[in-house]
Motif scaffolding. Sequence first.
Motif, PDB file in Angstrom:
ATOM      1  N   ASP A 166      39.102 -17.312  68.136  1.00 51.95           N
ATOM      2  CA  ASP A 166      38.884 -18.530  67.361  1.00 51.95           C
ATOM      3  C   ASP A 166      38.855 -18.290  65.853  1.00 51.95           C
ATOM      4  OD1 ASP A 166      36.441 -17.272  67.146  1.00 51.95           O
ATOM      5  OD2 ASP A 166      35.319 -18.761  68.288  1.00 51.95           O
ATOM      6  N   VAL A 167      39.043 -17.032  65.412  1.00 46.93           N
ATOM      7  CA  VAL A 167      39.186 -16.778  63.976  1.00 46.93           C
ATOM      8  C   VAL A 167      40.623 -17.009  63.512  1.00 46.93           C
ATOM      9  CG1 VAL A 167      37.247 -15.181  63.812  1.00 46.93           C
ATOM     10  CG2 VAL A 167      39.525 -14.306  64.391  1.00 46.93           C
ATOM     11  N   THR A 168      41.506 -17.375  64.442  1.00 45.43           N
ATOM     12  CA  THR A 168      42.865 -17.750  64.043  1.00 45.43           C
ATOM     13  C   THR A 168      42.817 -19.111  63.346  1.00 45.43           C
ATOM     14  OG1 THR A 168      43.289 -18.759  66.206  1.00 45.43           O
ATOM     15  CG2 THR A 168      43.917 -16.446  65.913  1.00 45.43           C
ATOM     16  N   THR A 169      43.796 -19.343  62.463  1.00 46.54           N
ATOM     17  CA  THR A 169      43.768 -20.551  61.628  1.00 46.54           C
ATOM     18  C   THR A 169      45.108 -21.274  61.674  1.00 46.54           C
ATOM     19  OG1 THR A 169      44.371 -19.194  59.712  1.00 46.54           O
ATOM     20  CG2 THR A 169      42.028 -19.619  60.061  1.00 46.54           C
ATOM     21  N   PRO A 170      45.441 -21.894  62.808  1.00 42.71           N
ATOM     22  CA  PRO A 170      46.730 -22.590  62.886  1.00 42.71           C
ATOM     23  C   PRO A 170      46.766 -23.910  62.125  1.00 42.71           C
ATOM     24  CG  PRO A 170      45.497 -22.894  64.916  1.00 42.71           C
ATOM     25  CD  PRO A 170      44.708 -21.921  64.086  1.00 42.71           C
ATOM     26  N   ILE A 171      45.596 -24.503  61.834  1.00 49.52           N
ATOM     27  CA  ILE A 171      45.543 -25.786  61.138  1.00 49.52           C
ATOM     28  C   ILE A 171      45.117 -25.551  59.692  1.00 49.52           C
ATOM     29  CG2 ILE A 171      44.496 -28.080  61.088  1.00 49.52           C
ATOM     30  CD1 ILE A 171      44.099 -27.874  64.075  1.00 49.52           C
ATOM     31  N   PRO A 172      45.887 -26.010  58.712  1.00 45.37           N
ATOM     32  CA  PRO A 172      45.584 -25.741  57.297  1.00 45.37           C
ATOM     33  C   PRO A 172      44.269 -26.371  56.846  1.00 45.37           C
ATOM     34  CG  PRO A 172      47.840 -26.528  57.576  1.00 45.37           C
ATOM     35  CD  PRO A 172      47.146 -26.741  58.884  1.00 45.37           C
ATOM     36  N   GLY A 173      43.651 -25.721  55.863  1.00 46.97           N
ATOM     37  CA  GLY A 173      42.515 -26.308  55.170  1.00 46.97           C
ATOM     38  C   GLY A 173      41.162 -26.169  55.827  1.00 46.97           C
ATOM     39  N   GLN A 174      41.076 -25.637  57.023  1.00 51.55           N
ATOM     40  CA  GLN A 174      39.807 -25.590  57.729  1.00 51.55           C
ATOM     41  C   GLN A 174      39.032 -24.308  57.413  1.00 51.55           C
ATOM     42  OE1 GLN A 174      40.289 -26.471  61.915  1.00 51.55           O
ATOM     43  NE2 GLN A 174      40.766 -28.607  61.479  1.00 51.55           N
ATOM     44  N   LEU A 190      59.332 -23.683  68.772  1.00 57.35           N
ATOM     45  CA  LEU A 190      58.733 -24.572  67.776  1.00 57.35           C
ATOM     46  C   LEU A 190      58.818 -23.951  66.386  1.00 57.35           C
ATOM     47  CD1 LEU A 190      55.570 -25.612  69.811  1.00 57.35           C
ATOM     48  CD2 LEU A 190      57.656 -26.949  69.478  1.00 57.35           C
ATOM     49  N   THR A 191      59.083 -24.779  65.378  1.00 54.01           N
ATOM     50  CA  THR A 191      59.289 -24.303  64.013  1.00 54.01           C
ATOM     51  C   THR A 191      58.242 -24.888  63.073  1.00 54.01           C
ATOM     52  OG1 THR A 191      60.754 -26.139  63.423  1.00 54.01           O
ATOM     53  CG2 THR A 191      61.767 -24.213  64.494  1.00 54.01           C
ATOM     54  N   MET A 192      58.384 -24.580  61.785  1.00 52.75           N
ATOM     55  CA  MET A 192      57.476 -25.128  60.789  1.00 52.75           C
ATOM     56  C   MET A 192      57.616 -26.647  60.676  1.00 52.75           C
ATOM     57  SD  MET A 192      55.359 -22.988  59.464  1.00 52.75           S
ATOM     58  CE  MET A 192      55.207 -22.325  61.127  1.00 52.75           C
ATOM     59  N   LYS A 193      58.762 -27.198  60.986  1.00 51.02           N
ATOM     60  CA  LYS A 193      58.902 -28.659  60.992  1.00 51.02           C
ATOM     61  C   LYS A 193      58.036 -29.269  62.093  1.00 51.02           C
ATOM     62  CE  LYS A 193      63.526 -28.919  58.958  1.00 51.02           C
ATOM     63  NZ  LYS A 193      64.925 -29.384  59.135  1.00 51.02           N
ATOM     64  N   ASP A 194      57.997 -28.611  63.251  1.00 50.53           N
ATOM     65  CA  ASP A 194      57.130 -29.077  64.327  1.00 50.53           C
ATOM     66  C   ASP A 194      55.667 -28.944  63.938  1.00 50.53           C
ATOM     67  OD1 ASP A 194      59.200 -29.616  66.377  1.00 50.53           O
ATOM     68  OD2 ASP A 194      59.533 -27.458  66.246  1.00 50.53           O
ATOM     69  N   LYS A 195      55.322 -27.858  63.259  1.00 50.69           N
ATOM     70  CA  LYS A 195      53.932 -27.687  62.839  1.00 50.69           C
ATOM     71  C   LYS A 195      53.543 -28.731  61.804  1.00 50.69           C
ATOM     72  CE  LYS A 195      50.524 -24.471  61.023  1.00 50.69           C
ATOM     73  NZ  LYS A 195      50.161 -23.092  60.657  1.00 50.69           N
ATOM     74  N   ALA A 196      54.445 -29.032  60.870  1.00 47.48           N
ATOM     75  CA  ALA A 196      54.162 -30.054  59.867  1.00 47.48           C
ATOM     76  C   ALA A 196      53.913 -31.403  60.529  1.00 47.48           C
ATOM     77  CB  ALA A 196      55.314 -30.145  58.872  1.00 47.48           C
ATOM     78  N   ALA A 197      54.708 -31.725  61.552  1.00 49.44           N
ATOM     79  CA  ALA A 197      54.514 -32.984  62.270  1.00 49.44           C
ATOM     80  C   ALA A 197      53.184 -32.974  63.019  1.00 49.44           C
ATOM     81  CB  ALA A 197      55.671 -33.207  63.241  1.00 49.44           C
ATOM     82  N   PHE A 198      52.824 -31.833  63.613  1.00 46.32           N
ATOM     83  CA  PHE A 198      51.555 -31.715  64.326  1.00 46.32           C
ATOM     84  C   PHE A 198      50.382 -31.894  63.371  1.00 46.32           C
ATOM     85  CE2 PHE A 198      47.999 -28.885  65.404  1.00 46.32           C
ATOM     86  CZ  PHE A 198      47.581 -29.456  66.585  1.00 46.32           C
ATOM     87  N   VAL A 199      50.423 -31.239  62.227  1.00 51.07           N
ATOM     88  CA  VAL A 199      49.338 -31.355  61.254  1.00 51.07           C
ATOM     89  C   VAL A 199      49.215 -32.785  60.755  1.00 51.07           C
ATOM     90  CG1 VAL A 199      48.560 -30.618  58.961  1.00 51.07           C
ATOM     91  CG2 VAL A 199      49.446 -28.931  60.573  1.00 51.07           C
ATOM     92  N   SER A 200      50.329 -33.448  60.536  1.00 53.03           N
ATOM     93  CA  SER A 200      50.295 -34.849  60.115  1.00 53.03           C
ATOM     94  C   SER A 200      49.627 -35.715  61.180  1.00 53.03           C
ATOM     95  CB  SER A 200      51.715 -35.348  59.840  1.00 53.03           C
ATOM     96  OG  SER A 200      52.295 -34.655  58.756  1.00 53.03           O
ATOM     97  N   ALA A 201      49.929 -35.441  62.463  1.00 48.70           N
ATOM     98  CA  ALA A 201      49.320 -36.206  63.536  1.00 48.70           C
ATOM     99  C   ALA A 201      47.829 -35.967  63.616  1.00 48.70           C
ATOM    100  CB  ALA A 201      49.991 -35.851  64.862  1.00 48.70           C
ATOM    101  N   VAL A 202      47.386 -34.704  63.466  1.00 53.19           N
ATOM    102  CA  VAL A 202      45.978 -34.384  63.508  1.00 53.19           C
ATOM    103  C   VAL A 202      45.254 -35.012  62.322  1.00 53.19           C
ATOM    104  CG1 VAL A 202      44.294 -32.514  63.338  1.00 53.19           C
ATOM    105  CG2 VAL A 202      46.291 -32.263  64.806  1.00 53.19           C
ATOM    106  N   THR A 203      45.857 -34.935  61.135  1.00 52.48           N
ATOM    107  CA  THR A 203      45.252 -35.512  59.938  1.00 52.48           C
ATOM    108  C   THR A 203      45.107 -37.020  60.053  1.00 52.48           C
ATOM    109  OG1 THR A 203      46.209 -33.744  58.591  1.00 52.48           O
ATOM    110  CG2 THR A 203      45.427 -35.698  57.443  1.00 52.48           C
ATOM    111  N   ALA A 204      46.134 -37.672  60.583  1.00 52.22           N
ATOM    112  CA  ALA A 204      46.088 -39.133  60.756  1.00 52.22           C
ATOM    113  C   ALA A 204      44.982 -39.518  61.729  1.00 52.22           C
ATOM    114  CB  ALA A 204      47.432 -39.647  61.243  1.00 52.22           C
ATOM    115  N   LYS A 205      44.789 -38.723  62.795  1.00 53.98           N
ATOM    116  CA  LYS A 205      43.731 -39.007  63.778  1.00 53.98           C
ATOM    117  C   LYS A 205      42.363 -38.867  63.133  1.00 53.98           C
ATOM    118  CE  LYS A 205      41.826 -37.284  68.140  1.00 53.98           C
ATOM    119  NZ  LYS A 205      40.556 -36.793  67.591  1.00 53.98           N
ATOM    120  N   ASN A 206      42.176 -37.836  62.307  1.00 56.23           N
ATOM    121  CA  ASN A 206      40.893 -37.611  61.681  1.00 56.23           C
ATOM    122  C   ASN A 206      40.579 -38.658  60.629  1.00 56.23           C
ATOM    123  OD1 ASN A 206      40.546 -35.337  63.274  1.00 56.23           O
ATOM    124  ND2 ASN A 206      41.348 -33.939  61.735  1.00 56.23           N
ATOM    125  N   ASP A 207      41.634 -39.176  59.987  1.00 58.51           N
ATOM    126  CA  ASP A 207      41.422 -40.214  58.974  1.00 58.51           C
ATOM    127  C   ASP A 207      41.059 -41.542  59.625  1.00 58.51           C
ATOM    128  OD1 ASP A 207      41.980 -38.384  57.058  1.00 58.51           O
ATOM    129  OD2 ASP A 207      44.063 -38.988  56.757  1.00 58.51           O
TER     130      ASP A 207
END
Length: 326
Positions: free
Chosen positions: A220-228, A309-326
């Motif tokens: 759990d010390v891995t950091t796949p989601i930015p900013g955390q 999966l590429t960085m484009k997929d990760k960018a879309a995933f992060v956008s989805a997670v951010t939108a959910k948290n907002d």
Amino acid sequence: MEKYSQYRDKATGIAPFLAVTTPLSAVSTVTHSLLFLFRLPFFLIYALTYFVLFHNLPLPVVARKIALWGLMAIPGIWWVDLQLDGVKRGTLSEQPRERFPHPGSVIAASFTSPIDALYLAAIFDPVFTISYPGTRKVQRVGLLGAVAMALGPVRTAPPPDAILVDIKELLQENADRVIAVFPECGTTNGKAILPFGPGLLQCPPDVHLFPVSIRYTPSDVTTPIPGQWMAFLWNLLSRPTTCIRVRIAEGQTMGAASASTNGAGNGNGAGELRLRKPVDDEVSSGEQRVLDRIGDALARLGRVKRVGLTMKDKAAFVSAVTAKND
């Protein structure tokens, strides 16, 4: 998290961008909180002193390495399981220089956590670089830049102000240093290897390239989601120890890798890699087989699978997670 099932790799079902969590009981939550509160001020003061003052002093490399081990000792990173692929334990000192990353060589490392850069700096003191999808050039950064990159924003292209160079230029300018590359172009949770950017293709054909897999227990010390940053610090500082498992594959040259893929391919791979000049940073079939060979080595070392999966997929995933948290 099933709502993010579209961000699982279709072939393997692996979701490399989901954060790893470790459930805690009520009692363990209290003990972890006390340990976190005790360690946090020491860790922050030590890290601030190192990066602001100590790192910039004209001290011997060994002094900086000792200081970095001190920084990692605060959160309890005591044990590092280091092994060369295919080498018996206890015989590392008997291996030739070419068997281990050395000045003038390149490291292709997995990328999952800010600890990756700290560990590599404490062992190899490399020149760190940032790789981007779609470009053969890389951006040189310092240790702090490499640490920050692990929790930085997802990049599908270089930022406008980035100064990009070829790896071969860095090798010429830093003949006494190792060059560290994170070819996946971003972090994962350690459960898969992403497709590589083309930056490694600029390695000269006679330079040794070492795939290096770095894994953590607990993961759990891995950091796949930015900013955390707070979640990372909590996971790092709230438990007694974090173990690191490091595996280093045998060094291979780009020339040898291209010859190997040529023998296994359609007969044009080596010629394409050796003679073809890059056009708009496209990657030929022969060059892609070379990248795949290195990616396969990282996956084997980490006992994980490669995904599409590429960085484009990760960018879309992060956008989805951010939108959910907002």
